[in-house]
Design an enzyme around this catalytic site. Structure first.
Site, PDB file in Angstrom:
ATOM      1  N   SER A 323       0.835  -1.191   0.000  1.00 35.57           N
ATOM      2  CA  SER A 323       0.000   0.000   0.000  1.00 35.57           C
ATOM      3  C   SER A 323       0.875   1.248   0.000  1.00 35.57           C
ATOM      4  CB  SER A 323      -0.977  -0.024   1.182  1.00 35.57           C
ATOM      5  OG  SER A 323      -1.898   1.054   1.071  1.00 35.57           O
ATOM      6  N   HIS A 325       2.616   3.166   2.124  1.00 39.58           N
ATOM      7  CA  HIS A 325       3.952   3.225   2.697  1.00 39.58           C
ATOM      8  C   HIS A 325       4.932   2.423   1.843  1.00 39.58           C
ATOM      9  CE1 HIS A 325       7.049   2.826   5.969  1.00 39.58           C
ATOM     10  NE2 HIS A 325       6.687   4.080   6.137  1.00 39.58           N
ATOM     11  N   CYS A 326       4.482   1.314   1.308  1.00 41.30           N
ATOM     12  CA  CYS A 326       5.340   0.441   0.513  1.00 41.30           C
ATOM     13  C   CYS A 326       5.837   1.105  -0.772  1.00 41.30           C
ATOM     14  CB  CYS A 326       4.618  -0.844   0.143  1.00 41.30           C
ATOM     15  SG  CYS A 326       4.065  -1.858   1.528  1.00 41.30           S
ATOM     16  N   ILE A 327       5.048   2.031  -1.321  1.00 45.10           N
ATOM     17  CA  ILE A 327       5.406   2.605  -2.625  1.00 45.10           C
ATOM     18  C   ILE A 327       6.092   3.951  -2.498  1.00 45.10           C
ATOM     19  CG2 ILE A 327       3.450   1.408  -3.661  1.00 45.10           C
ATOM     20  CD1 ILE A 327       2.063   4.102  -4.035  1.00 45.10           C
TER      21      ILE A 327
END
Length: 333
Positions: A323, A325-327
């Site tokens: 989501s 934070h991951c990107i």
């Protein structure tokens, strides 16, 4: 001694975001994922917030990305190459003042998804941001760690001690590596991450610092939450820990998204913990349960009162495995 990585709530000079660029990976979710990332970028680039550096990973996606954000203040479209958008894991981790950044080896989350160009993302971001890189010869993903800005790092044994990353690592070896590379003064070890998380339990889906000595973590929501036992163990473990300054950790419980299934009726690792703390805002991913999302936003407002709490849908991005934070990856000011 290496200076600790700033906390995410410290001011940023910029925020990197990955743009969904590969139709062959996203398939029917490409357009919905691009719409969700566009909403994220526009929220981040709101007045007085972030300079967003949007990394586009393929020639074919570049013209569309530039057209979408033409005339949007605070968005810089960067032509690059990546396997996919998970810049938190493939990019560098910026140090204090973004004077330097730490770059690590990347092996596709333990060899599960090895895509062309992902192992060059840190170099590209370092060059585009004019930030010198300190290279470290071990495997590490940024989403495996969370930082309080004072030298406390939160992580999971399932990921950091997994033999598919650094086979010889023990807690002691990992702690020494994190002290040398990222200024860790104390490492707080949790156990397992979410069910079916292909990252092997990244902590940014599980528990996050929201203030010095305060860690947000999920509580099960609704019937059949597949991570009920994991959440209970995280809260128990955190309640017995202290940070690098000797403060007892205070737990901020926030509702999980509950049971979220993919098209094959298999539980997927949806998490409100994948929120992104930005200048002036916190962007919270949602997965269809607005009541749970609203309670999460209310809870985050109690510890981050000076920021606007914004909830945005992230189901299409989640189809790729993560989501908001991951990107993303911040450059501290």
């Amino acid at each position: 001694m290496t200076t600790p990585v700033p906390a995410e709530w410290a001011p940023h000079r910029a925020m990197w975001v990955g743009w969904p660029s590969h139709g062959e990976l996203w398939e029917e979710n490409l357009d919905p994922a691009q719409a969700e990332v566009e909403a994220l970028v526009r929220a981040l680039a709101g007045p007085g917030r972030e300079l967003v550096r949007l990394l586009v990973g393929k020639d074919e996606a570049l013209a569309d990305a530039r057209a979408r954000f033409a005339g949007v203040d605070g968005v810089e479209v960067v032509d690059g190459r990546f396997g996919d958008i998970w810049l938190r894991d493939t990019g560098p981790i910026f140090g204090a003042g973004s004077a330097r950044a730490a770059a690590f080896r990347f092996n596709g989350w333990g060899g599960k998804f090895e895509l062309e160009h992902d192992d060059t993302v840190a170099t590209q971001i370092g060059a585009a941001s004019a930030t010198p890189l300190d290279r470290h010869d071990f495997i590490l993903e940024g989403g495996a760690l969370d930082h309080d800005g004072q030298g406390t790092i939160l992580t999971t044994r399932q990921c950091l001690l997994n033999p598919n990353r650094n086979p010889d690592w023990t807690e002691d070896k990992a702690e020494a590596a994190l002290a040398d590379s990222l200024g860790a003064r104390k490492v707080l070890w949790l156990g397992d991450g979410l069910l079916n998380d292909h990252t092997d339990g990244h902590v940014d889906n599980l528990a996050r610092f929201v203030a010095p000595g305060v860690v947000a973590c999920p509580v099960a929501w609704g019937r059949g939450d597949p991570n009920d036992d994991v959440y209970a163990e995280v809260a128990r473990a955190l309640s017995e820990m202290t940070d690098a300054g000797g403060r007892p950790i205070r737990v901020l419980p926030l509702p999980s998204p509950g049971l979220v299934l993919d098209e094959d009726e298999k539980p997927i690792p949806a998490s409100h913990m994948n929120f992104l703390i930005a200048n002036g805002a916190v962007i919270v991913p949602t997965y269809g349960d607005e009541r749970a999302a609203d309670l999460v936003c209310q809870g985050l407002k109690t510890v981050l009162p000076d920021r606007e709490i914004i909830s945005l849908p992230s189901l299409a991005i989640l189809s790729g495995g993560g989501s908001f934070h991951c990107i993303s990856q911040q450059e501290p000011a």
